[in-house]
Design a protein around this motif. Structure first.
Motif, short mmCIF file in Angstrom:
data_model
loop_
_atom_site.label_atom_id
_atom_site.label_comp_id
_atom_site.label_asym_id
_atom_site.label_seq_id
_atom_site.Cartn_x
_atom_site.Cartn_y
_atom_site.Cartn_z
N ALA A 194 4.66 3.11 -8.34
CA ALA A 194 3.45 3.54 -9.04
C ALA A 194 2.26 3.25 -8.15
O ALA A 194 2.27 2.30 -7.37
CB ALA A 194 3.31 2.80 -10.36
N VAL A 195 1.27 4.09 -8.24
CA VAL A 195 0.04 3.90 -7.49
C VAL A 195 -1.08 3.70 -8.49
O VAL A 195 -1.24 4.48 -9.43
CB VAL A 195 -0.26 5.12 -6.59
N PHE A 196 -1.84 2.64 -8.29
CA PHE A 196 -2.96 2.34 -9.17
C PHE A 196 -4.25 2.54 -8.40
O PHE A 196 -4.44 1.94 -7.35
CB PHE A 196 -2.89 0.89 -9.66
N PRO A 197 -5.15 3.37 -8.91
CA PRO A 197 -6.43 3.54 -8.22
C PRO A 197 -7.22 2.24 -8.24
O PRO A 197 -7.13 1.47 -9.18
CB PRO A 197 -7.12 4.64 -9.02
N THR A 198 -7.97 2.02 -7.18
CA THR A 198 -8.75 0.78 -7.09
C THR A 198 -10.19 0.96 -7.52
O THR A 198 -10.95 0.02 -7.53
CB THR A 198 -8.73 0.23 -5.65
N PRO A 245 0.84 -1.20 0.00
CA PRO A 245 0.00 0.00 0.00
C PRO A 245 0.88 1.26 0.00
O PRO A 245 1.93 1.29 0.64
CB PRO A 245 -0.79 -0.12 1.30
N PRO A 246 0.47 2.29 -0.71
CA PRO A 246 1.23 3.54 -0.71
C PRO A 246 0.88 4.45 0.47
O PRO A 246 1.55 5.43 0.70
CB PRO A 246 0.84 4.19 -2.02
N PHE A 247 -0.17 4.10 1.20
CA PHE A 247 -0.64 4.96 2.29
C PHE A 247 -1.48 4.12 3.22
O PHE A 247 -1.95 3.04 2.86
CB PHE A 247 -1.46 6.12 1.70
N GLN A 248 -1.73 4.58 4.43
CA GLN A 248 -2.46 3.79 5.42
C GLN A 248 -3.97 3.89 5.27
O GLN A 248 -4.70 3.25 6.01
CB GLN A 248 -2.05 4.19 6.83
N GLY A 249 -4.45 4.64 4.33
CA GLY A 249 -5.89 4.76 4.14
C GLY A 249 -6.19 5.31 2.76
O GLY A 249 -5.35 5.25 1.86
N THR A 250 -7.36 5.87 2.61
CA THR A 250 -7.69 6.50 1.34
C THR A 250 -6.86 7.76 1.18
O THR A 250 -6.23 8.24 2.12
CB THR A 250 -9.19 6.84 1.29
N ALA A 251 -6.85 8.31 0.00
CA ALA A 251 -6.04 9.49 -0.28
C ALA A 251 -6.43 10.65 0.63
O ALA A 251 -7.60 10.88 0.92
CB ALA A 251 -6.21 9.89 -1.74
N SER A 252 -5.43 11.37 1.07
CA SER A 252 -5.66 12.56 1.89
C SER A 252 -6.08 13.72 1.00
O SER A 252 -5.82 13.73 -0.20
CB SER A 252 -4.37 12.97 2.62
#
Length: 113
Positions: free
Chosen positions: A80-84, A51-58
């Motif tokens: 790279a970050v892929f939206p889910t 995961p790139p972060f601990q939750g949804t995007a800030s």
């Protein structure tokens, strides 16, 4: 200066170093990078999914936690970050109020996203 950049490089994280100390830090970083790479090669690791972060995007300009991505910056590894999904689902993506520190000292150790 961008506010988040200013926050990241503000005390207590910033220390004054002369050129020799900076080169020593670069050497330590490069040794760390080699050890990381050697370990991954020994384990046959080609790709890491995480995961790139601990939750949804800030909200924009509010993320003050870099624990998930700092290691990749240090190692100089691409990411790279892929939206889910295209849209949030209000039935499961429930807004949570941001954490509030109990004291000024607490605020230095938590994400205020």
């Amino acid at each position: 200066m961008h506010p988040l950049r200013e926050w990241v490089i503000s005390p207590p994280y910033v220390k004054d170093h002369d050129a020799a100390q900076v080169w020593k830090l670069h050497e330590k970083r490069d040794i760390y990078r080699r050890e990381y790479s050697d370990h991954w090669w020994s384990q046959n690791v080609d790709v890491v999914l995480c995961p790139p972060f601990q939750g949804t995007a800030s909200r924009h300009d509010t993320a003050k936690y870099w624990g998930y991505t700092a290691i990749w910056n240090l190692l100089d590894y691409p990411g790279a970050v892929f939206p889910t999904g295209l849209f949030a689902d209000p039935s499961i993506d429930i807004y949570q109020e941001p954490l509030r520190p109990m004291s000024a000292a607490d605020g230095q150790n938590i994400s205020l996203c």
